[in-house]
Design an enzyme around this catalytic site. Structure first.
Site, PDB file in Angstrom:
ATOM      1  N   HIS A  19      33.779  38.045  36.616  1.00  0.00           N
ATOM      2  CA  HIS A  19      33.548  39.391  36.102  1.00  0.00           C
ATOM      3  C   HIS A  19      34.157  39.546  34.718  1.00  0.00           C
ATOM      4  O   HIS A  19      35.244  39.014  34.441  1.00  0.00           O
ATOM      5  CB  HIS A  19      34.163  40.445  37.035  1.00  0.00           C
ATOM      6  CG  HIS A  19      33.549  40.492  38.400  1.00  0.00           C
ATOM      7  ND1 HIS A  19      32.237  40.833  38.612  1.00  0.00           N
ATOM      8  CD2 HIS A  19      34.087  40.257  39.628  1.00  0.00           C
ATOM      9  CE1 HIS A  19      31.985  40.802  39.914  1.00  0.00           C
ATOM     10  NE2 HIS A  19      33.086  40.452  40.549  1.00  0.00           N
ATOM     11  N   HIS A  58      33.371  36.546  48.482  1.00  0.00           N
ATOM     12  CA  HIS A  58      34.682  36.646  49.138  1.00  0.00           C
ATOM     13  C   HIS A  58      34.680  35.905  50.470  1.00  0.00           C
ATOM     14  O   HIS A  58      35.270  36.359  51.456  1.00  0.00           O
ATOM     15  CB  HIS A  58      35.076  38.116  49.342  1.00  0.00           C
ATOM     16  CG  HIS A  58      34.760  38.981  48.166  1.00  0.00           C
ATOM     17  ND1 HIS A  58      33.835  40.000  48.206  1.00  0.00           N
ATOM     18  CD2 HIS A  58      35.223  38.947  46.876  1.00  0.00           C
ATOM     19  CE1 HIS A  58      33.746  40.572  47.025  1.00  0.00           C
ATOM     20  NE2 HIS A  58      34.572  39.952  46.193  1.00  0.00           N
ATOM     21  N   ARG A  65      32.300  44.139  35.255  1.00  0.00           N
ATOM     22  CA  ARG A  65      33.386  44.425  36.178  1.00  0.00           C
ATOM     23  C   ARG A  65      32.849  45.202  37.370  1.00  0.00           C
ATOM     24  O   ARG A  65      32.273  46.283  37.213  1.00  0.00           O
ATOM     25  CB  ARG A  65      34.464  45.233  35.459  1.00  0.00           C
ATOM     26  CG  ARG A  65      35.670  45.561  36.302  1.00  0.00           C
ATOM     27  CD  ARG A  65      36.678  46.350  35.492  1.00  0.00           C
ATOM     28  NE  ARG A  65      37.860  46.639  36.271  1.00  0.00           N
ATOM     29  CZ  ARG A  65      38.893  47.340  35.822  1.00  0.00           C
ATOM     30  NH1 ARG A  65      38.856  47.822  34.572  1.00  0.00           N
ATOM     31  NH2 ARG A  65      39.936  47.566  36.584  1.00  0.00           N
ATOM     32  N   TYR A 109      35.564  45.877  49.621  1.00  0.00           N
ATOM     33  CA  TYR A 109      34.781  44.690  49.289  1.00  0.00           C
ATOM     34  C   TYR A 109      34.508  43.861  50.541  1.00  0.00           C
ATOM     35  O   TYR A 109      33.377  43.401  50.784  1.00  0.00           O
ATOM     36  CB  TYR A 109      35.523  43.833  48.258  1.00  0.00           C
ATOM     37  CG  TYR A 109      35.531  44.363  46.847  1.00  0.00           C
ATOM     38  CD1 TYR A 109      35.188  45.678  46.552  1.00  0.00           C
ATOM     39  CD2 TYR A 109      35.908  43.546  45.790  1.00  0.00           C
ATOM     40  CE1 TYR A 109      35.213  46.151  45.252  1.00  0.00           C
ATOM     41  CE2 TYR A 109      35.936  44.016  44.483  1.00  0.00           C
ATOM     42  CZ  TYR A 109      35.594  45.320  44.221  1.00  0.00           C
ATOM     43  OH  TYR A 109      35.622  45.779  42.933  1.00  0.00           O
ATOM     44  N   GLU A 138      36.108  34.316  41.426  1.00  0.00           N
ATOM     45  CA  GLU A 138      36.181  35.758  41.139  1.00  0.00           C
ATOM     46  C   GLU A 138      37.062  36.046  39.923  1.00  0.00           C
ATOM     47  O   GLU A 138      37.628  37.119  39.773  1.00  0.00           O
ATOM     48  CB  GLU A 138      36.694  36.538  42.361  1.00  0.00           C
ATOM     49  CG  GLU A 138      36.326  38.009  42.371  1.00  0.00           C
ATOM     50  CD  GLU A 138      36.886  38.739  43.576  1.00  0.00           C
ATOM     51  OE1 GLU A 138      36.781  39.978  43.600  1.00  0.00           O
ATOM     52  OE2 GLU A 138      37.434  38.094  44.492  1.00  0.00           O
ATOM     53  N   SER A 189      34.280  46.855  39.975  1.00  0.00           N
ATOM     54  CA  SER A 189      34.819  48.184  40.244  1.00  0.00           C
ATOM     55  C   SER A 189      34.418  49.179  39.169  1.00  0.00           C
ATOM     56  O   SER A 189      34.361  50.390  39.412  1.00  0.00           O
ATOM     57  CB  SER A 189      36.347  48.129  40.366  1.00  0.00           C
ATOM     58  OG  SER A 189      36.935  47.671  39.160  1.00  0.00           O
TER      59      SER A 189
END
Length: 344
Positions: free
Chosen positions: A18, A231, A79, A202, A291, A81
């Site tokens: 990201h 994840h 990004r 997440y 990540e 978030s």
């Protein structure tokens, strides 16, 4: 592209990165955009960001760490978030997605062979998917993006959206299939105070979407549609037997059939988690990811390396050379066929 640090080994493709280090002008644009929405004033002009600002933000952060860890190419997206799909205004969502995506596109152009762009979609809690389809088409067909982030919960932790198996999403899937581009399942920030975004939202989303796919018939309709669940798949590998049993109880096909369309990444930050992922999920369905720069910063005292230095864990997972090549390179090239344009 630099030669892999292990000489004749695979090209190390990180499928999950990201742009969390954007120049301050982008953040200032976002602040002004939200203020204009709140005050009912005219929206601000797009941020002016120089190439040298982008170069500095990448060289001092993502690229520096990639070099230290021996990664060759990263799929870079805005990004997560920061997507903030809970802001329920379509015009704001369109402008914010375009600004974020155009910046990621510039990164890929400034660092050829190092970054391949994946796009943010302009989703909102009450909107349709038409804007998302248009932005996906612009980014992939016109700008050379390799895929997108798909948020299954634009409400930000309140889960007001229809499941991903609902016909509501079909126009977007049609475009993904037409473009031969995958979607990474990725929520944005949680605005539900009971659900922490990085530590709960997440992972909840990864797990919830897998169960949606178990219950639905999505891939019967779209047999070439591909999803990457990041994840490490949330709780999915840990509870693989539970999902097998639920599929039987619900009179659904065995969950192994989902593996024609569903893939998992290695953004898992401890050795037992990576080991479990590789014991449960076939190696053909695992893509290397870190990540970077993402949820967890600092070093793992058990390894002396960064928590998100996932190569340490993958290299120690007991995989043979053929399996490592799949995880580090070949699976990503198969799932993201448009990566070829970003490789030498």
């Amino acid at each position: 592209m630099t030669k892999p640090v292990n000489g004749s080994g695979p090209v190390i493709i990180d499928c999950h990165g990201h742009y969390t280090t954007t120049p301050s002008a982008l953040r200032e644009f976002r602040t002004a955009q939200l203020a204009a929405l709140r005050d009912g004033t005219a929206p601000p002009a797009p941020a002016t960001i120089r190439d040298d600002e982008i170069v500095e933000s990448i060289e001092r952060n993502q690229l520096r760490i990639m070099r230290e860890r021996g990664s060759d190419l990263m799929i870079l997206s805005p990004r997560a978030s920061g997507m903030a799909h809970h802001v329920d205004d379509p015009a704001v969502a369109r402008a914010w997605a375009r600004a974020s995506n155009d910046l990621v596109h510039r990164v890929a152009g400034l660092f050829p062979g190092r970054f391949a762009p994946a796009c943010q979609l302009p989703q909102t809690p009450s909107g349709g998917v038409e804007d998302a389809v248009a932005e996906l088409r612009r980014c992939v067909a016109e700008l050379g993006f390799v895929g997108c982030l798909l948020n299954p919960d634009p409400s930000g932790g309140y889960w007001a959206a229809k499941p991903l198996t609902d016909p509501f999403w079909f126009p977007l899937y049609h475009e993904l299939v037409t473009l031969d581009a995958p979607a990474m399942i990725h929520v944005s920030a949680s605005v539900n105070p009971s659900i922490h975004d990085l530590g709960a939202h997440y992972l909840n989303a990864d797990t919830s979407v897998f169960m949606q796919l178990v219950r639905g018939e999505l891939f019967e309709r779209y047999p070439t549609l591909r999803f990457v669940i990041p994840h490490g798949g949330g709780a999915v590998p840990y509870h693989w037997g539970r999902y097998q049993g639920l599929a039987a109880r619900l009179e659904r096909p065995p969950i192994d059939g989902l593996l024609r369309n569903v893939f998992f990444d290695t953004a898992v930050y401890h050795q037992p988690g990576i080991d479990l992922l590789h014991r449960v999920v076939p190696v053909e369905n695992i893509l290397f990811a870190s990540e970077l720069l993402g949820a967890v910063r600092g070093d793992n005292p058990a390894t002396g390396a960064g928590w998100d230095h996932t190569r340490v864990y993958v290299d120690r997972a007991g995989l043979d050379d053929a399996a490592l090549r799949k995880v580090y390179e070949h699976n990503a090239r198969r799932v993201f066929p448009r990566l070829e344009a970003h490789l030498p």
